[in-house]
Structure formats: C-alpha cells, structure tokens
Scaffold this active site. Structure first.
Site, mmCIF file in Angstrom:
data_model
loop_
_atom_site.group_PDB
_atom_site.id
_atom_site.type_symbol
_atom_site.label_atom_id
_atom_site.label_comp_id
_atom_site.label_asym_id
_atom_site.label_seq_id
_atom_site.Cartn_x
_atom_site.Cartn_y
_atom_site.Cartn_z
ATOM 1 N N HIS A 129 1.522 1.839 -3.273
ATOM 2 C CA HIS A 129 0.496 2.623 -3.968
ATOM 3 C C HIS A 129 0.959 4.054 -4.214
ATOM 4 C CE1 HIS A 129 -3.043 -0.198 -2.666
ATOM 5 N NE2 HIS A 129 -2.134 -0.784 -3.394
ATOM 6 N N ASP A 173 0.876 -1.179 0.000
ATOM 7 C CA ASP A 173 0.000 0.000 0.000
ATOM 8 C C ASP A 173 0.909 1.224 0.000
ATOM 9 O OD1 ASP A 173 -2.219 1.820 0.406
ATOM 10 O OD2 ASP A 173 -3.333 0.153 1.264
#
Length: 551
Positions: free
Chosen positions: A331, A297
């Site tokens: 991300h 993430d």
C-alpha cells in the site's frame, strides 16, 4: 462566561502549540547519520537436533527448539543452529545473547494448529489487545538475532479471511474446497465460523480494565498474530532470512532500541489483510538496509502508538535509516502513520526503489491522533507504476467527505492535533502514477515546512496542495496527462514554485482556490508554454500570488 471559556481554550491551545514548536531534538544530517549498535555473540553452537528436533515436516519441534534457545542463553549465549530441512514448530521465544541461525535450505514452518498459540496480551494497531501468541517473540531481551538464508513461514493462509474479488476463479474455488465458511453473500471466505462471527459483529480485540484474556476465548480464531514481535529489546539483528506468509503484520519491533534489519526478503500475498512488511513502532536507533519487500499492505512503516494510549506512552520512533531497499507490491513503499501518536523524527530514507506499490512516500494521520512527525529526509527514491500517488500526505485518513475537498472546519488545536513538519525530499523520479504529489493538511494545522527539489514525476495528474504551508518545489518536473491544472492549490499559504517544468501546450498551469490561499510565489518558471497560466476560484484572488519569471 462563554467568552471567558472561549478565551481560556484559545490561550491553552496557543500554549500547547507553542510548546510543540519549541521542542528540541538531536541534530542529524546526511553527514551525521544516526548510529546503530550491533549485537555480538559467542561462537558456541547449539544444534537443534541435539535437543531432539527432526526436520521431517511432521514432527512438532516447539519444545526442542525452545530448549535449545534457553540452554544457549543460560550458558552465556551463542548460535542456535537450524540445519537444512523442514522444521515444523509452534511459537518460538528468543532469549538474550542468542543468534537463531537458519541455514539456506532450512524452512522454519509454523504449525497450522491454532491451539498451539495461546492467547496473550499484545498490541493491535498501537493499542493493547488480545492476540494469539506470535510465532516468534521476545520481550525484555538483549543481544538477539535471527540470521542465515533460510525461510520462516507463518502459515498465514489458515488465519486470514479473503474476498472473492481478490483471487482468480481457480484460487477462489481452491480456497472454498480447503474448508472454512462463506459469508451469507458468498463473496468472503473465512477460516472458521468463529472468525466470521467476530468479524461480522465487529467485535473488539482491545484490552480494557477488568476484562480478562479468557473472555476472548470465543473469538480466538479472529485474533491473528503478527509473525515476529520484538518488545522492549535492545541490540536486535535480523539478517539474510526470508519472512513470509504472516497471519497479520510480518515484522513488528515495538519499544525496542538499536535494531538492524539487513538483507531480508519479506513476502505476503497481495490479498493479505494487514499484511504489512515491517512496522517499526516506538523504536529508537534503527537501520533497515538492503531489504526486498512484496506484501499485501504497507511495506516499510513507521508507527508510535494510537491516540491517547500512544500519547501516554510518549515514545517516538526516532533516529532511523532506511536504505537500499526494493518494494514491489504494497500500500506504500515508505510510510509514516497512521498510528503515530507518540511521534516520529530524525529518519533518513535513501537509495530505494518502489515498483508497483499503491503509493510511494506515504504520510497519513487524522484528527485525534496527536503526535509530531518531523525531520524526515528522503533522497534517491525511484518509482515505477505507482497505482495512486508518488508523494502523499493526508490528515484525513479513513475520513469520508460529501465532496472531494475536506470540510472547512477549524477545531481548536489540542493534544489530539497531529503535526507533520520539517521534511526534505530530493532527487526523486517516478515514471507512472495516478498523481505526482498530494498534500492535504488540516485547516487548523497545515502540513508545513516541506522542501522538494530535483524531482521528475511522469503521472496522470500533477500536484495538489490543500491546507499546506511553507512548501517549496524547486526544479520539479511535472509531466502530467491531465493538464487542467498541472498544479492545484486550495487554502494554502507561503508556497514557492521555483523552476517548474511541465508539458508544452498545457491547458492550465495553476489553479488557486480558497480565500485562505496567500503568499504564493512562482519563480523562474516559463509560463508561456501554458494556454492559461493561473485561474482563481472559491474566494482566491490575484493578490494571493506573485510571479517572477526571471526574464
């Protein structure tokens, strides 16, 4: 009566916005960076083996390690030594004046037995929530550290769900064979029936008045802990060690002051849901230096609470330095938001490399968050193989539209309106991304006062600006495959494009859309290489733009 109410709302909103504009923060610059106070420790050493710990990977050493930490703290502090070996343990609680030192050939392995992690009052994405106790935690402590060159492993795979599409066929078969349960469609693996039920029913983990922790017992397995949570602590050092395989976020400093995160390696699998590298939330005076991050993430993320709860807390993340870091999977490389309701300011990011992240510099929020993000400076950022955008601002995080453009609605500005402003990015290179620059503000609150200079972006798509104000691009090179257009502008004003470089024989250089687009200047830019210089659509007119090639 309705007119009077509307007038009062307008006056109140204007007063709120003017107060935000008038707020003052300490002045920092590249020559005057924030100062971070380092912890210091006594030289006394407390070896965990003295307290009965055994490095065989079988003995549960929770009591021995915590006893060593408590004894060290009570005796004035020093070093708690974890020697070479495999040290199985449950949750560890850090205490003031203690440096937990993990030797290079040592692994601190947190047990897969979830009964060892009691339910506690914690935090989830900026709001108070029920969680399992973190493997490592500290609250209201001062002068604490984790140092060394060893490994801290959170055994995260026993906590996480995973989708079949995220794994290879052999890895998926191994996951199924390990136990757990499958969703009815056979495409998602869950660690347990309890986890699946809570997930499918979308049960909330948030704490509310009158709701006890015990009421979450039937979904305990779903309440994944962050690997390390440091809450309301002062003078914290994390240095040299590897943090890996976290059940959720890896490192979560919260409402703490004077943090140093240096030369860390942070690893989570690509499929790790909420597998952030570090989330620095409502912290003051911090340094992130020389870290290598490869996670599932956001990598280096700045947060400050969510919505009304975050605004009531009122603690911005401020006065920070991020430098000399390498980010692989994630991300975003450097990220602000989306839980930034307490604000973020005075942050300097430089000499970093992002390779293979979804986005590079990522800023995100949504209506209802509130908060002010300002005075963010980035330079010497080098990116390669970015899946989506190299530089990304979006005030519509997780909002779905019927079309690609946001609806032209203009709500009244209030305490829930997020503000992103006053930033400078310079000396940035990206080789390979889907889009070079994407800026999308709110119609009632544009992204504003952003300067970008000395930037080279080799991407599929050039740059797009929606609801942006007072943005300057100077000496920016956009080498884009899709040249119709290179730069798209929609309902934005006071934009300056100075000395822009682009590919020869470009189909369209600028596309200007929207009746609110105005005061756009093109300076010192040779438009003769483009087949068509400017196109106006959706109510935009020629009066919106001024061209001065400087010839």
């Amino acid at each position: 009566m309705k007119k009077r109410i509307s007038l009062l709302i307008a006056i109140s909103s204007a007063m709120f916005y003017n107060n935000l504009i008038a707020q003052k923060t300490p002045t920092y610059s590249w020559k005057n960076l924030p100062k971070i106070v380092q912890p210091t420790f006594a030289k006394d050493t407390f070896n965990v083996t003295t307290f009965g710990a055994r490095p065989d990977g079988i003995t549960l050493n929770t009591q021995a390690i915590n006893e060593a930490i408590t004894t060290c703290s009570k005796k004035g502090g020093g070093v708690v030594l974890v020697p070479n070996g495999m040290w199985l343990t449950g949750p560890i609680v850090l205490k003031s004046n203690v440096n937990l030192h993990i030797k290079k050939a040592a692994t601190l392995l947190f047990t897969e037995d979830k009964s060892q992690y009691p339910l506690v009052e914690g935090s989830y994405e900026g709001k108070s929530a029920a969680r399992n106790q973190s493997p490592i935690s500290a609250t209201n402590q001062e002068n604490i550290a984790i140092t060394g060159q060893g490994i801290i492993d959170g055994s995260g795979d026993v906590w996480r769900a995973v989708n079949k599409a995220q794994l290879t066929e052999s890895a998926w078969n191994a996951k199924k064979a390990s136990g757990g349960v499958l969703k009815a469609n056979g495409l998602t693996w869950y660690p347990s029936e309890q986890f699946m039920k809570a997930s499918v029913e979308n049960r909330s983990m948030l704490l509310k008045e009158g709701v006890s922790l015990q009421s979450f017992a039937d979904m305990k397995d779903f309440l994944r802990p962050n690997l390390l949570v440091i809450t309301k602590c002062k003078k914290v050092l994390l240095e040299g060690v590897t943090f890996q395989n976290s059940p959720a976020w890896c490192l979560h400093p919260l409402m703490s002051e004077n943090l140093t995160l240096r030369n860390l390696t942070i690893k989570n699998p690509e499929y790790a849901h909420n597998g952030d590298g570090m989330d620095i939330e409502s912290c003051k005076n911090f340094l992130v230096d020389g870290c290598t991050i490869d996670v599932g993430d956001d990598a280096i993320c700045i947060k400050s609470g969510k919505d009304e709860e975050g605004r009531k807390r009122g603690m911005p993340t401020e006065n920070g330095i991020v430098r000399n870091c390498i980010v692989y999977n994630g991300h975003g490389g450097f990220v602000v938001g989306s839980e930034m309701s307490g604000g973020a300011r005075n942050i300097f990011v430089y000499d970093c490399t992002f390779t293979g992240t979804d986005k590079g510099l990522r800023f995100k929020s949504v209506r209802g968050r509130g908060g002010i993000v300002e005075n963010i400076y980035a330079k010497n950022i080098f990116m390669k193989d970015i899946a989506q955008e190299a530089i990304f601002f979006d005030m519509y995080y997780f909002v779905k539209f019927a079309t690609d453009s946001p609806r032209d609605e203009r709500p009244v500005v209030n305490e829930g309106t997020p503000i992103f402003r006053n930033m400078r990015f310079e000396n940035i290179v990206c080789r390979g991304a889907n889009k070079g620059i994407f800026v999308r503000g709110l119609s009632e609150m544009p992204i504003q006062n952003i300067q970008m200079s000395n930037i080279v972006l080799d991407t599929k798509i050039g740059a797009e600006f929606i609801d942006a104000s007072n943005i300057t691009l100077e000496k920016v090179t956009l080498i884009s495959e899709n040249t119709k257009p290179v730069i798209a502008v929609n309902n934005s004003d006071s934009l300056i494009f100075n000395a822009i470089q682009y590919k020869a024989n470009t189909a369209l250089l600028f596309a200007i859309a929207g009746e609110r687009s105005k005061a756009i200047q093109i300076l010192q830019t040779d438009s003769s290489k483009a087949q068509k210089q400017i196109e106006f659509t959706e109510g935009a007119t020629k009066e919106a733009i001024t061209v001065n090639t400087g010839k």
